[in-house]
Design a protein around this motif. Structure first.
Motif, PDB file in Angstrom:
ATOM      1  N   THR A 101     -21.192  -0.816  44.568  1.00  0.00           N
ATOM      2  CA  THR A 101     -22.403  -0.044  44.344  1.00  0.00           C
ATOM      3  C   THR A 101     -23.432  -0.438  45.390  1.00  0.00           C
ATOM      4  N   THR A 102     -24.584   0.191  45.345  1.00  0.00           N
ATOM      5  CA  THR A 102     -25.631  -0.128  46.305  1.00  0.00           C
ATOM      6  C   THR A 102     -26.874  -0.592  45.573  1.00  0.00           C
ATOM      7  N   ARG A 103     -27.657  -1.441  46.241  1.00  0.00           N
ATOM      8  CA  ARG A 103     -28.856  -2.009  45.638  1.00  0.00           C
ATOM      9  C   ARG A 103     -30.052  -1.700  46.525  1.00  0.00           C
ATOM     10  N   TRP A 104     -31.060  -1.061  45.941  1.00  0.00           N
ATOM     11  CA  TRP A 104     -32.280  -0.828  46.686  1.00  0.00           C
ATOM     12  C   TRP A 104     -32.899  -2.161  47.079  1.00  0.00           C
ATOM     13  N   VAL A 105     -33.410  -2.238  48.288  1.00  0.00           N
ATOM     14  CA  VAL A 105     -34.110  -3.431  48.758  1.00  0.00           C
ATOM     15  C   VAL A 105     -35.604  -3.117  48.741  1.00  0.00           C
ATOM     16  N   THR A 106     -36.296  -3.641  47.758  1.00  0.00           N
ATOM     17  CA  THR A 106     -37.719  -3.363  47.602  1.00  0.00           C
ATOM     18  C   THR A 106     -38.516  -4.160  48.623  1.00  0.00           C
TER      19      THR A 106
END
Length: 226
Positions: A101-106
Protein backbone atom coordinates in the motif's frame (compact mmCIF):
# COMPACT_ATOMS: atom_id res chain seq x y z
CA UNK A 1 -23.34 15.03 15.57
CA UNK A 2 -21.93 12.25 13.41
CA UNK A 3 -24.25 10.81 10.74
CA UNK A 4 -23.59 8.41 7.87
CA UNK A 5 -22.08 9.15 4.33
CA UNK A 6 -20.79 7.40 1.19
CA UNK A 7 -17.59 5.34 1.15
CA UNK A 8 -15.51 5.02 -2.01
CA UNK A 9 -14.47 1.37 -2.41
CA UNK A 10 -10.96 0.75 -1.09
CA UNK A 11 -10.64 4.39 0.04
CA UNK A 12 -7.88 5.33 2.40
CA UNK A 13 -7.99 3.47 5.70
CA UNK A 14 -7.05 5.39 8.77
CA UNK A 15 -4.38 3.45 10.63
CA UNK A 16 -1.24 4.10 12.58
CA UNK A 17 2.35 5.03 11.92
CA UNK A 18 5.45 4.48 14.05
CA UNK A 19 6.40 6.44 17.13
CA UNK A 20 9.08 8.99 16.25
CA UNK A 21 10.58 11.72 18.42
CA UNK A 22 7.80 11.43 20.98
CA UNK A 23 4.91 11.52 18.51
CA UNK A 24 3.57 9.36 15.71
CA UNK A 25 3.83 10.07 12.03
CA UNK A 26 0.54 11.14 10.47
CA UNK A 27 0.05 7.90 8.57
CA UNK A 28 -2.79 7.92 6.05
CA UNK A 29 -2.65 4.72 4.06
CA UNK A 30 -4.06 4.55 0.55
CA UNK A 31 -4.09 1.42 -1.66
CA UNK A 32 -1.59 2.10 -4.41
CA UNK A 33 -4.06 1.69 -7.26
CA UNK A 34 -6.29 4.41 -5.78
CA UNK A 35 -3.77 7.24 -6.07
CA UNK A 36 -4.64 9.73 -8.79
CA UNK A 37 -3.17 12.98 -10.03
CA UNK A 38 -6.55 14.65 -10.46
CA UNK A 39 -9.60 15.05 -8.24
CA UNK A 40 -11.89 12.05 -8.13
CA UNK A 41 -14.90 12.09 -10.40
CA UNK A 42 -18.43 11.67 -9.10
CA UNK A 43 -18.78 8.29 -10.79
CA UNK A 44 -16.08 6.92 -8.46
CA UNK A 45 -18.34 7.45 -5.46
CA UNK A 46 -20.51 4.55 -4.36
CA UNK A 47 -22.70 3.76 -1.40
CA UNK A 48 -21.45 1.27 1.17
CA UNK A 49 -23.62 -0.20 3.93
CA UNK A 50 -20.47 -0.58 6.06
CA UNK A 51 -19.85 3.09 6.65
CA UNK A 52 -21.89 5.91 8.02
CA UNK A 53 -22.65 8.87 5.94
CA UNK A 54 -21.53 12.26 7.18
CA UNK A 55 -24.43 14.14 5.69
CA UNK A 56 -24.26 17.86 6.37
CA UNK A 57 -26.61 20.49 4.92
CA UNK A 58 -25.02 22.62 2.20
CA UNK A 59 -24.75 26.38 2.65
CA UNK A 60 -24.54 27.10 -1.08
CA UNK A 61 -26.44 26.06 -4.19
CA UNK A 62 -24.40 23.08 -5.38
CA UNK A 63 -25.59 23.60 -8.96
CA UNK A 64 -23.48 26.77 -8.99
CA UNK A 65 -20.34 25.03 -7.68
CA UNK A 66 -17.70 24.05 -10.27
CA UNK A 67 -16.98 20.36 -10.73
CA UNK A 68 -13.20 20.85 -10.62
CA UNK A 69 -11.03 23.25 -8.65
CA UNK A 70 -7.35 24.11 -8.45
CA UNK A 71 -4.97 22.79 -5.79
CA UNK A 72 -4.85 24.79 -2.55
CA UNK A 73 -1.71 26.72 -1.64
CA UNK A 74 -2.77 28.53 1.55
CA UNK A 75 -5.07 27.76 4.48
CA UNK A 76 -6.27 30.28 7.02
CA UNK A 77 -8.39 29.95 10.16
CA UNK A 78 -8.81 33.56 11.31
CA UNK A 79 -10.28 32.69 14.73
CA UNK A 80 -7.13 30.71 15.59
CA UNK A 81 -4.64 33.01 13.82
CA UNK A 82 -3.66 30.06 11.62
CA UNK A 83 -2.16 31.02 8.26
CA UNK A 84 -0.15 28.19 6.72
CA UNK A 85 1.00 27.11 3.26
CA UNK A 86 -0.52 24.00 1.71
CA UNK A 87 1.54 21.69 -0.48
CA UNK A 88 0.66 18.48 -2.35
CA UNK A 89 1.43 15.44 -0.22
CA UNK A 90 3.80 12.86 -1.63
CA UNK A 91 3.62 9.20 -0.70
CA UNK A 92 5.90 6.28 -0.16
CA UNK A 93 5.31 2.55 -0.52
CA UNK A 94 4.88 0.37 2.53
CA UNK A 95 3.52 -3.07 3.44
CA UNK A 96 0.76 -3.45 6.02
CA UNK A 97 -0.49 -6.89 7.03
CA UNK A 98 1.27 -8.35 4.00
CA UNK A 99 -0.49 -5.98 1.58
CA UNK A 100 1.42 -3.48 -0.52
CA UNK A 101 0.00 0.00 0.00
CA UNK A 102 1.04 3.63 -0.02
CA UNK A 103 1.40 6.09 2.84
CA UNK A 104 0.90 9.82 2.53
CA UNK A 105 3.92 11.77 3.77
CA UNK A 106 2.55 14.75 5.66
CA UNK A 107 4.85 17.81 5.44
CA UNK A 108 6.29 19.14 8.69
CA UNK A 109 6.41 22.85 7.80
CA UNK A 110 3.06 23.09 5.99
CA UNK A 111 -0.30 21.42 5.64
CA UNK A 112 -0.54 18.62 3.06
CA UNK A 113 -3.20 18.31 0.36
CA UNK A 114 -4.21 14.82 -0.80
CA UNK A 115 -3.78 15.08 -4.58
CA UNK A 116 -6.64 12.67 -5.29
CA UNK A 117 -9.07 14.84 -3.38
CA UNK A 118 -11.06 17.86 -4.59
CA UNK A 119 -9.72 21.32 -5.43
CA UNK A 120 -10.50 24.71 -3.92
CA UNK A 121 -14.16 25.71 -3.98
CA UNK A 122 -15.19 22.71 -6.08
CA UNK A 123 -17.56 19.79 -5.66
CA UNK A 124 -16.10 16.96 -3.64
CA UNK A 125 -14.04 16.58 -0.50
CA UNK A 126 -10.84 18.64 -0.14
CA UNK A 127 -8.64 16.57 2.20
CA UNK A 128 -5.82 18.35 4.03
CA UNK A 129 -3.64 16.87 6.78
CA UNK A 130 -1.30 18.59 9.21
CA UNK A 131 0.81 17.69 12.21
CA UNK A 132 -0.04 18.87 15.69
CA UNK A 133 3.21 17.81 17.38
CA UNK A 134 5.89 17.55 14.67
CA UNK A 135 7.77 20.25 12.85
CA UNK A 136 5.81 23.50 12.74
CA UNK A 137 2.79 21.77 14.34
CA UNK A 138 0.48 23.70 12.02
CA UNK A 139 -2.70 22.15 13.46
CA UNK A 140 -1.72 22.19 17.15
CA UNK A 141 -4.62 24.52 17.98
CA UNK A 142 -7.08 21.97 16.57
CA UNK A 143 -5.63 19.24 18.79
CA UNK A 144 -5.94 21.60 21.76
CA UNK A 145 -9.66 21.92 21.10
CA UNK A 146 -9.57 25.60 20.14
CA UNK A 147 -11.49 25.20 16.87
CA UNK A 148 -15.28 25.55 17.14
CA UNK A 149 -18.25 24.70 14.95
CA UNK A 150 -19.31 27.75 12.95
CA UNK A 151 -15.82 29.19 12.58
CA UNK A 152 -14.50 30.02 9.14
CA UNK A 153 -11.70 28.39 7.13
CA UNK A 154 -10.28 30.10 4.06
CA UNK A 155 -8.63 28.08 1.31
CA UNK A 156 -6.74 29.83 -1.50
CA UNK A 157 -5.41 28.48 -4.81
CA UNK A 158 -2.33 29.59 -6.75
CA UNK A 159 -4.38 32.03 -8.87
CA UNK A 160 -5.44 33.88 -5.72
CA UNK A 161 -9.02 32.60 -5.62
CA UNK A 162 -10.21 32.09 -2.04
CA UNK A 163 -13.06 29.79 -1.05
CA UNK A 164 -14.78 30.13 2.31
CA UNK A 165 -15.73 27.08 4.36
CA UNK A 166 -17.65 26.93 7.63
CA UNK A 167 -16.83 24.31 10.26
CA UNK A 168 -19.79 21.95 10.52
CA UNK A 169 -18.54 19.16 12.75
CA UNK A 170 -15.43 18.08 14.65
CA UNK A 171 -14.98 14.39 15.35
CA UNK A 172 -14.24 12.83 18.68
CA UNK A 173 -10.66 11.49 18.74
CA UNK A 174 -10.49 8.18 16.85
CA UNK A 175 -7.86 5.69 18.09
CA UNK A 176 -4.77 5.18 15.98
CA UNK A 177 -4.11 1.72 17.40
CA UNK A 178 -6.77 -0.75 18.42
CA UNK A 179 -9.61 1.03 16.62
CA UNK A 180 -12.77 -0.97 16.13
CA UNK A 181 -14.04 -1.86 12.66
CA UNK A 182 -16.68 0.84 12.99
CA UNK A 183 -14.06 3.44 13.98
CA UNK A 184 -11.82 2.48 11.05
CA UNK A 185 -14.79 2.70 8.68
CA UNK A 186 -15.76 6.08 10.08
CA UNK A 187 -12.22 7.42 9.63
CA UNK A 188 -12.25 6.19 6.03
CA UNK A 189 -15.60 7.90 5.47
CA UNK A 190 -14.18 11.23 6.56
CA UNK A 191 -11.57 10.96 3.80
CA UNK A 192 -13.88 9.60 1.12
CA UNK A 193 -15.00 11.59 -1.94
CA UNK A 194 -18.35 13.34 -1.59
CA UNK A 195 -20.97 14.79 -3.88
CA UNK A 196 -21.29 18.02 -1.91
CA UNK A 197 -18.57 20.68 -1.49
CA UNK A 198 -16.57 20.31 1.70
CA UNK A 199 -13.15 20.52 3.32
CA UNK A 200 -11.82 17.88 5.71
CA UNK A 201 -8.86 18.63 7.98
CA UNK A 202 -7.01 15.76 9.64
CA UNK A 203 -4.58 15.99 12.53
CA UNK A 204 -3.29 13.97 15.45
CA UNK A 205 -4.41 14.06 19.08
CA UNK A 206 -3.51 14.94 21.80
CA UNK A 207 -1.18 17.86 21.26
CA UNK A 208 1.99 16.29 22.63
CA UNK A 209 1.92 12.83 21.08
CA UNK A 210 -0.31 11.04 18.61
CA UNK A 211 -2.53 8.25 19.88
CA UNK A 212 -5.68 9.33 18.01
CA UNK A 213 -6.83 11.31 14.99
CA UNK A 214 -9.29 14.21 14.78
CA UNK A 215 -11.30 15.06 11.67
CA UNK A 216 -12.77 18.50 11.03
CA UNK A 217 -15.46 18.83 8.36
CA UNK A 218 -16.27 22.28 6.95
CA UNK A 219 -18.77 22.98 4.18
CA UNK A 220 -18.43 25.50 1.36
CA UNK A 221 -20.00 28.80 2.39
CA UNK A 222 -20.87 32.02 0.56
CA UNK A 223 -18.20 34.68 0.34
CA UNK A 224 -19.13 37.10 3.16
CA UNK A 225 -18.04 40.04 1.01
CA UNK A 226 -20.57 39.26 -1.72
Amino acid sequence: MIVRRVLWPLIALFIGGMLTAGCQQLALLVPEENLAATPLAEENVSTSPLTASLEIPSLVDLSDVPAVGSPPVQLQIPALAIDVPVVPMTWDVTVVDGERTTRWVTPEAAAGWAVNSAGVGALGNVVIAGHQARGAAVFEAIALGELEVGQQILLTDEAGFTAFYQVATISEPIPLIGASEEERALAAAYMAPTTDARLTLITGWPSATTTHRIFVVAVLAPNPAE
